[in-house]
Design a protein around this motif. Structure first.
Motif, PDB file in Angstrom:
ATOM      1  N   PRO A   6      29.796 -22.019 -15.299  1.00  0.00           N
ATOM      2  CA  PRO A   6      29.617 -23.456 -15.110  1.00  0.00           C
ATOM      3  C   PRO A   6      28.619 -23.802 -14.021  1.00  0.00           C
ATOM      4  O   PRO A   6      28.248 -24.940 -13.865  1.00  0.00           O
ATOM      5  CB  PRO A   6      31.030 -23.917 -14.733  1.00  0.00           C
ATOM      6  CG  PRO A   6      31.673 -22.720 -14.130  1.00  0.00           C
ATOM      7  CD  PRO A   6      31.109 -21.549 -14.871  1.00  0.00           C
ATOM      8  N   ALA A   7      28.207 -22.797 -13.217  1.00  0.00           N
ATOM      9  CA  ALA A   7      27.329 -23.057 -12.077  1.00  0.00           C
ATOM     10  C   ALA A   7      25.888 -23.207 -12.540  1.00  0.00           C
ATOM     11  O   ALA A   7      25.040 -22.359 -12.297  1.00  0.00           O
ATOM     12  CB  ALA A   7      27.464 -21.932 -11.061  1.00  0.00           C
ATOM     13  N   GLU A   8      25.589 -24.311 -13.249  1.00  0.00           N
ATOM     14  CA  GLU A   8      24.229 -24.570 -13.722  1.00  0.00           C
ATOM     15  C   GLU A   8      23.851 -25.991 -13.355  1.00  0.00           C
ATOM     16  O   GLU A   8      24.661 -26.915 -13.497  1.00  0.00           O
ATOM     17  CB  GLU A   8      24.141 -24.359 -15.236  1.00  0.00           C
ATOM     18  CG  GLU A   8      22.727 -24.520 -15.776  1.00  0.00           C
ATOM     19  CD  GLU A   8      22.565 -23.954 -17.180  1.00  0.00           C
ATOM     20  OE1 GLU A   8      21.602 -24.344 -17.847  1.00  0.00           O
ATOM     21  OE2 GLU A   8      23.392 -23.121 -17.580  1.00  0.00           O
ATOM     22  N   SER A   9      22.635 -26.163 -12.869  1.00  0.00           N
ATOM     23  CA  SER A   9      22.209 -27.484 -12.411  1.00  0.00           C
ATOM     24  C   SER A   9      20.721 -27.668 -12.642  1.00  0.00           C
ATOM     25  O   SER A   9      19.972 -26.702 -12.786  1.00  0.00           O
ATOM     26  CB  SER A   9      22.542 -27.662 -10.926  1.00  0.00           C
ATOM     27  OG  SER A   9      21.989 -26.600 -10.157  1.00  0.00           O
ATOM     28  N   SER A  10      20.284 -28.930 -12.671  1.00  0.00           N
ATOM     29  CA  SER A  10      18.879 -29.267 -12.893  1.00  0.00           C
ATOM     30  C   SER A  10      18.199 -29.600 -11.572  1.00  0.00           C
ATOM     31  O   SER A  10      18.796 -30.264 -10.707  1.00  0.00           O
ATOM     32  CB  SER A  10      18.774 -30.464 -13.843  1.00  0.00           C
ATOM     33  OG  SER A  10      19.350 -30.170 -15.089  1.00  0.00           O
ATOM     34  N   HIS A  11      16.945 -29.149 -11.420  1.00  0.00           N
ATOM     35  CA  HIS A  11      16.189 -29.383 -10.190  1.00  0.00           C
ATOM     36  C   HIS A  11      14.733 -29.654 -10.538  1.00  0.00           C
ATOM     37  O   HIS A  11      14.295 -29.417 -11.663  1.00  0.00           O
ATOM     38  CB  HIS A  11      16.273 -28.157  -9.264  1.00  0.00           C
ATOM     39  CG  HIS A  11      17.674 -27.797  -8.866  1.00  0.00           C
ATOM     40  ND1 HIS A  11      18.257 -28.234  -7.708  1.00  0.00           N
ATOM     41  CD2 HIS A  11      18.600 -27.031  -9.500  1.00  0.00           C
ATOM     42  CE1 HIS A  11      19.496 -27.759  -7.636  1.00  0.00           C
ATOM     43  NE2 HIS A  11      19.724 -27.031  -8.706  1.00  0.00           N
ATOM     44  N   GLN A  23      16.029 -25.382 -14.691  1.00  0.00           N
ATOM     45  CA  GLN A  23      17.480 -25.221 -14.755  1.00  0.00           C
ATOM     46  C   GLN A  23      17.861 -24.016 -13.907  1.00  0.00           C
ATOM     47  O   GLN A  23      17.307 -22.925 -14.095  1.00  0.00           O
ATOM     48  CB  GLN A  23      17.947 -25.004 -16.191  1.00  0.00           C
ATOM     49  CG  GLN A  23      17.898 -26.262 -17.063  1.00  0.00           C
ATOM     50  CD  GLN A  23      18.863 -27.314 -16.583  1.00  0.00           C
ATOM     51  OE1 GLN A  23      18.448 -28.416 -16.215  1.00  0.00           O
ATOM     52  NE2 GLN A  23      20.145 -26.997 -16.578  1.00  0.00           N
ATOM     53  N   ARG A  25      20.801 -21.444 -12.855  1.00  0.00           N
ATOM     54  CA  ARG A  25      22.106 -20.914 -13.250  1.00  0.00           C
ATOM     55  C   ARG A  25      22.501 -19.806 -12.284  1.00  0.00           C
ATOM     56  O   ARG A  25      21.764 -18.844 -12.081  1.00  0.00           O
ATOM     57  CB  ARG A  25      22.057 -20.360 -14.677  1.00  0.00           C
ATOM     58  CG  ARG A  25      23.415 -19.870 -15.190  1.00  0.00           C
ATOM     59  CD  ARG A  25      23.381 -19.625 -16.690  1.00  0.00           C
ATOM     60  NE  ARG A  25      22.349 -18.662 -17.045  1.00  0.00           N
ATOM     61  CZ  ARG A  25      22.554 -17.340 -17.043  1.00  0.00           C
ATOM     62  NH1 ARG A  25      23.720 -16.846 -16.704  1.00  0.00           N
ATOM     63  NH2 ARG A  25      21.578 -16.524 -17.388  1.00  0.00           N
ATOM     64  N   ARG A  26      23.645 -19.969 -11.681  1.00  0.00           N
ATOM     65  CA  ARG A  26      24.136 -18.982 -10.712  1.00  0.00           C
ATOM     66  C   ARG A  26      25.197 -18.093 -11.354  1.00  0.00           C
ATOM     67  O   ARG A  26      26.019 -18.561 -12.145  1.00  0.00           O
ATOM     68  CB  ARG A  26      24.716 -19.685  -9.480  1.00  0.00           C
ATOM     69  CG  ARG A  26      23.693 -20.476  -8.675  1.00  0.00           C
ATOM     70  CD  ARG A  26      24.327 -21.145  -7.475  1.00  0.00           C
ATOM     71  NE  ARG A  26      23.373 -21.912  -6.690  1.00  0.00           N
ATOM     72  CZ  ARG A  26      22.645 -21.413  -5.697  1.00  0.00           C
ATOM     73  NH1 ARG A  26      22.769 -20.131  -5.387  1.00  0.00           N
ATOM     74  NH2 ARG A  26      21.807 -22.176  -5.023  1.00  0.00           N
ATOM     75  N   ARG A  42      13.570 -21.593 -16.370  1.00  0.00           N
ATOM     76  CA  ARG A  42      14.990 -21.325 -16.160  1.00  0.00           C
ATOM     77  C   ARG A  42      15.103 -20.245 -15.087  1.00  0.00           C
ATOM     78  O   ARG A  42      14.412 -19.234 -15.136  1.00  0.00           O
ATOM     79  CB  ARG A  42      15.658 -20.883 -17.461  1.00  0.00           C
ATOM     80  CG  ARG A  42      15.408 -21.879 -18.598  1.00  0.00           C
ATOM     81  CD  ARG A  42      16.127 -21.502 -19.865  1.00  0.00           C
ATOM     82  NE  ARG A  42      17.568 -21.710 -19.768  1.00  0.00           N
ATOM     83  CZ  ARG A  42      18.142 -22.889 -19.885  1.00  0.00           C
ATOM     84  NH1 ARG A  42      17.423 -23.985 -20.077  1.00  0.00           N
ATOM     85  NH2 ARG A  42      19.444 -23.008 -19.799  1.00  0.00           N
ATOM     86  N   LEU A  51      19.086 -22.354  -1.791  1.00  0.00           N
ATOM     87  CA  LEU A  51      18.116 -23.050  -2.628  1.00  0.00           C
ATOM     88  C   LEU A  51      16.709 -22.892  -2.068  1.00  0.00           C
ATOM     89  O   LEU A  51      15.735 -22.748  -2.821  1.00  0.00           O
ATOM     90  CB  LEU A  51      18.487 -24.537  -2.732  1.00  0.00           C
ATOM     91  CG  LEU A  51      17.614 -25.369  -3.673  1.00  0.00           C
ATOM     92  CD1 LEU A  51      17.702 -24.837  -5.100  1.00  0.00           C
ATOM     93  CD2 LEU A  51      18.022 -26.838  -3.626  1.00  0.00           C
TER      94      LEU A  51
END
Length: 239
Positions: A6-11, A23, A25-26, A42, A51
């Motif tokens: 679930p550890a996915e985020s947009s930057h 994107q 993803r950790r 990605r 980050l």
């Protein structure tokens, strides 16, 4: 293919004056990896990576990122395969001849090395072919999971069909497995490699040496089959 998280985020980041979205993803990996496909940039990173460190790495490879993104934008979209009466496609490594006969109610039937399609006014031949192949893929995947799961001492997991364009399978932390229905265009040994790959994630939720040893336990020829998957993946029909 990899386990989902679930550890996915947009930057967004500025590279040579151009704003680029990505994107992130950790996961429990050790290094930061960059990949570019039709979805864009990605980034895969360790759970605790800062980050700032991640974006410093992106900037170090900024020109490579911009060049690859430009290549994807300039690439023409793949041509769709138009299914007509007499079309021949490869399914599980064998030639399958498709017959198309218009009918009032959409249906299909597999008979030996033929697939008979009866499209309707609302469902065309391409759509009907995909429905037929999805059903065939689901049945096949259930059988292959039931075959290989006991060899790891685990129950056959819940299956979800995927339509992803760049991922053949995934395994969730809850133990469910997703497999791309387009694998039906591959020979059975390649399908089995993907099945074994995702089942191995039930034991090792990573891509460590221990993970690959589990894959090899189930699929000794995984190296050659992984190469075949990459090569054949470029040739599958676009419906």
């Amino acid at each position: 293919m990899s386990s989902t998280t679930p550890a996915e985020s947009s930057h967004r980041i500025a590279l040579a004056g151009e704003e680029v979205g990505y994107q992130l993803r950790r996961s429990k990996r050790r290094t930061i990896g960059l990949a570019i496909d039709q979805r864009g940039l990605r980034v895969a990173a360790p759970l605790r990576a800062r980050l700032g460190d991640i974006e410093n790495l992106i900037r170090e490879h900024g020109q490579w990122v911009l060049d690859k993104l430009a290549n994807w934008r300039e690439r023409p979209p793949p041509e769709k395969t138009q299914i007509v009466d007499g079309s021949v496609i490869s399914v599980l490594g064998a030639a399958l001849t498709v017959t198309v006969t218009p009918l009032g109610r959409a249906r299909w039937q597999f008979v030996d090395n033929k697939l008979h399609l009866w499209p309707s006014a609302t469902v065309n031949a391409n759509q009907l072919l995909e429905k037929a192949l999805r059903e065939k893929a689901r049945s096949l995947f259930v059988d292959r999971l039931a075959l290989y799961a006991p060899r790891l001492g685990v129950a056959a997991p819940a299956l979800r069909l995927s339509s992803a364009r760049t991922r053949w399978g995934s395994c969730s932390h809850h133990g469910g497995i997703s497999l791309n229905w387009r694998l039906i265009f591959m020979p059975l040994p390649v399908v089995d490699y993907v099945v074994c790959h995702e089942l191995a994630h039930l034991k090792e939720m990573n891509h460590s040496p221990r993970f690959w040893s589990v894959v090899e336990q189930l699929c000794p020829d995984w190296r050659a089959l992984r190469i075949a998957l990459r090569q054949l993946g470029r040739q599958i029909p676009q419906l």
